[in-house]
Design a protein around this motif. Structure first.
Motif, PDB file in Angstrom:
ATOM      1  N   THR A 193      40.384 101.047  25.381  1.00  0.00           N
ATOM      2  CA  THR A 193      41.678 100.784  24.742  1.00  0.00           C
ATOM      3  C   THR A 193      42.812 101.155  25.695  1.00  0.00           C
ATOM      4  O   THR A 193      42.837 102.267  26.225  1.00  0.00           O
ATOM      5  CB  THR A 193      41.814 101.594  23.441  1.00  0.00           C
ATOM      6  N   SER A 194      43.710 100.227  25.930  1.00  0.00           N
ATOM      7  CA  SER A 194      44.824 100.495  26.849  1.00  0.00           C
ATOM      8  C   SER A 194      45.782 101.509  26.234  1.00  0.00           C
ATOM      9  O   SER A 194      45.837 101.689  25.010  1.00  0.00           O
ATOM     10  CB  SER A 194      45.570  99.201  27.170  1.00  0.00           C
ATOM     11  N   LEU A 195      46.546 102.142  27.104  1.00  0.00           N
ATOM     12  CA  LEU A 195      47.495 103.144  26.632  1.00  0.00           C
ATOM     13  C   LEU A 195      48.571 102.508  25.739  1.00  0.00           C
ATOM     14  O   LEU A 195      48.992 103.098  24.741  1.00  0.00           O
ATOM     15  CB  LEU A 195      48.137 103.840  27.830  1.00  0.00           C
ATOM     16  N   SER A 196      49.013 101.300  26.118  1.00  0.00           N
ATOM     17  CA  SER A 196      50.038 100.630  25.305  1.00  0.00           C
ATOM     18  C   SER A 196      49.511 100.296  23.916  1.00  0.00           C
ATOM     19  O   SER A 196      50.217 100.448  22.914  1.00  0.00           O
ATOM     20  CB  SER A 196      50.505  99.360  26.014  1.00  0.00           C
ATOM     21  N   GLU A 197      48.247  99.847  23.846  1.00  0.00           N
ATOM     22  CA  GLU A 197      47.656  99.543  22.538  1.00  0.00           C
ATOM     23  C   GLU A 197      47.484 100.810  21.720  1.00  0.00           C
ATOM     24  O   GLU A 197      47.692 100.817  20.494  1.00  0.00           O
ATOM     25  CB  GLU A 197      46.300  98.849  22.739  1.00  0.00           C
ATOM     26  N   TRP A 199      49.357 103.535  21.861  1.00  0.00           N
ATOM     27  CA  TRP A 199      50.669 103.931  21.345  1.00  0.00           C
ATOM     28  C   TRP A 199      51.136 102.991  20.243  1.00  0.00           C
ATOM     29  O   TRP A 199      51.791 103.413  19.289  1.00  0.00           O
ATOM     30  CB  TRP A 199      51.675 103.954  22.490  1.00  0.00           C
ATOM     31  N   ARG A 200      50.829 101.691  20.380  1.00  0.00           N
ATOM     32  CA  ARG A 200      51.232 100.752  19.337  1.00  0.00           C
ATOM     33  C   ARG A 200      50.573 101.099  18.013  1.00  0.00           C
ATOM     34  O   ARG A 200      51.222 101.119  16.960  1.00  0.00           O
ATOM     35  CB  ARG A 200      50.845  99.319  19.740  1.00  0.00           C
ATOM     36  N   LYS A 201      49.270 101.386  18.039  1.00  0.00           N
ATOM     37  CA  LYS A 201      48.571 101.745  16.808  1.00  0.00           C
ATOM     38  C   LYS A 201      49.095 103.062  16.244  1.00  0.00           C
ATOM     39  O   LYS A 201      49.222 103.222  15.038  1.00  0.00           O
ATOM     40  CB  LYS A 201      47.064 101.833  17.074  1.00  0.00           C
ATOM     41  N   THR A 203      52.180 104.447  16.671  1.00  0.00           N
ATOM     42  CA  THR A 203      53.518 104.286  16.092  1.00  0.00           C
ATOM     43  C   THR A 203      53.467 103.467  14.804  1.00  0.00           C
ATOM     44  O   THR A 203      54.244 103.702  13.881  1.00  0.00           O
ATOM     45  CB  THR A 203      54.449 103.599  17.099  1.00  0.00           C
TER      46      THR A 203
END
Length: 350
Positions: A193-197, A199-201, A203
């Protein structure tokens, strides 16, 4: 003037979407420009590049600032009438009370506005409104296409067990559910899982992620779509050999239309209350226009509400024109499912 420099010049020439914004100031403590900053070309007018006083290793830090106006956070959808909890008896009584004391005006726009105000007032009295919160799936913070696919795969096993109950069916369903849980849990958070994904989950789960609008500039996109539609629909797009023929046919149509207007016909009579009731829309409510009036508010208006609506219809028919509010629409650009960069204009009329 070295090989790398010539390669970068060639790259910037071949890819005009990218721009180099460094100045001639040296970045290394011994001189020389070793750290290069490339940005999207359209951002150059609002970009400011400068060297920071902070020295990191033997390189100076650089700062790139973009002076941009942020888009406002998307507003929540406006509340709608919750017709499932409507008190239709009170709603009809309010319309009956208004119509019994109403004296129709000859101004079609005012006539329509009076009816619109009366319907909205009656709805305020008898129908609660929905909450203005964003609508989400119950598991919206981790619900994605893979979770949806696994749920669809479980449904056939569940239906089969319901029709043909058996211990083997129970085992198969449990195995399918267990497999789906493993897949969805792995799809939610795993080593890949990417870091951006992540953080998206995170938030989204904490309720801090706002739903973005369909388009960042709704009004501009709606106008662009309208202009594009008008251009495509213009007779100027027709082949040259067709345009003279079209003008000739148009003159013939006008002659036929003028002759038909002068002739008496059964369609010249006013509409009846029975015709209004036959044309009444009883299907599920869809997104309303600017007035917020849905199908159910008209179909449940009662005898007096129907007579008031009939008054507007016949006034419009007799005058040969529509109320101005009926000729306006809220255009909402909706992304095309299979063509995300392009939008389809949806017109919501009053």
């Amino acid at each position: 003037m070295n090989l790398d420099g010539r390669h970068l010049v060639e790259l910037l020439t071949d890819v005009p979407e990218i721009a180099l914004i460094n100045t001639r100031e040296p970045i290394h403590i011994l001189g020389g420009t070793l750290d290069l900053t490339f940005i999207y070309t359209e951002l150059v007018p609002v970009a400011q590049w400068e060297i920071d006083d902070e020295l990191i290793s033997d390189h100076f830090a650089t700062t790139t600032t973009f002076k941009m106006q942020l888009h406002p956070s998307p507003s929540r959808p406006p509340p709608r009438w919750n017709t499932k909890k409507a008190n239709w008896k009170l709603y009809q009584d309010e319309l009956q009370k208004w119509f019994s004391n109403y004296e129709p005006t000859e101004d079609i726009d005012q006539l329509n506005q009076d009816l619109t105000d009366a319907i909205q007032h009656a709805a305020e009295k008898a129908i609660p409104k929905t909450n203005s919160t964003n609508r989400h799936h119950k598991d919206y913070w981790f619900y994605n296409d893979e979770v949806r696919e696994q749920n669809h795969r479980i449904n056939p096993f569940r239906k089969h067990l319901r029709q043909y109950p058996s211990p083997e069916g129970v085992k198969i369903l449990r195995a399918a559910v267990q497999h789906a849980r493993q897949i969805t849990q792995c799809a939610t958070f795993n080593a890949h899982t990417s870091l951006s994904e992540l953080w998206r989950k995170l938030t989204t789960a904490t309720g801090k992620l706002n739903r973005s609008p369909a388009h960042p500039q709704l009004l501009q996109e709606a106008n662009r779509l309208a202009e594009h539609f008008a251009e495509r629909s213009s007779s100027a797009q027709l082949p040259p050999e067709i345009r003279p023929h079209l003008q000739q046919v148009q003159l013939e149509r006008e002659v036929v239309a003028r002759h038909a207007i002068e002739q008496a016909d059964t369609t010249d009579c006013l509409f009846t209350i029975e015709e209004v009731r036959r044309a009444r829309k009883t299907s599920k409510d869809t997104a309303p226009g600017s007035d917020g009036i849905t199908y159910s508010l008209l179909s449940n208006a009662g005898p007096d509400g129907e007579l008031a609506f009939l008054t507007v219809i016949n006034a419009s028919w007799s005058a040969g024109k529509l109320p101005s509010a009926w000729r306006k629409a809220n255009i909402v650009p909706i992304p095309k499912p299979n063509d995300p960069p392009n939008f389809r204009p949806i017109s919501l009329t009053a």
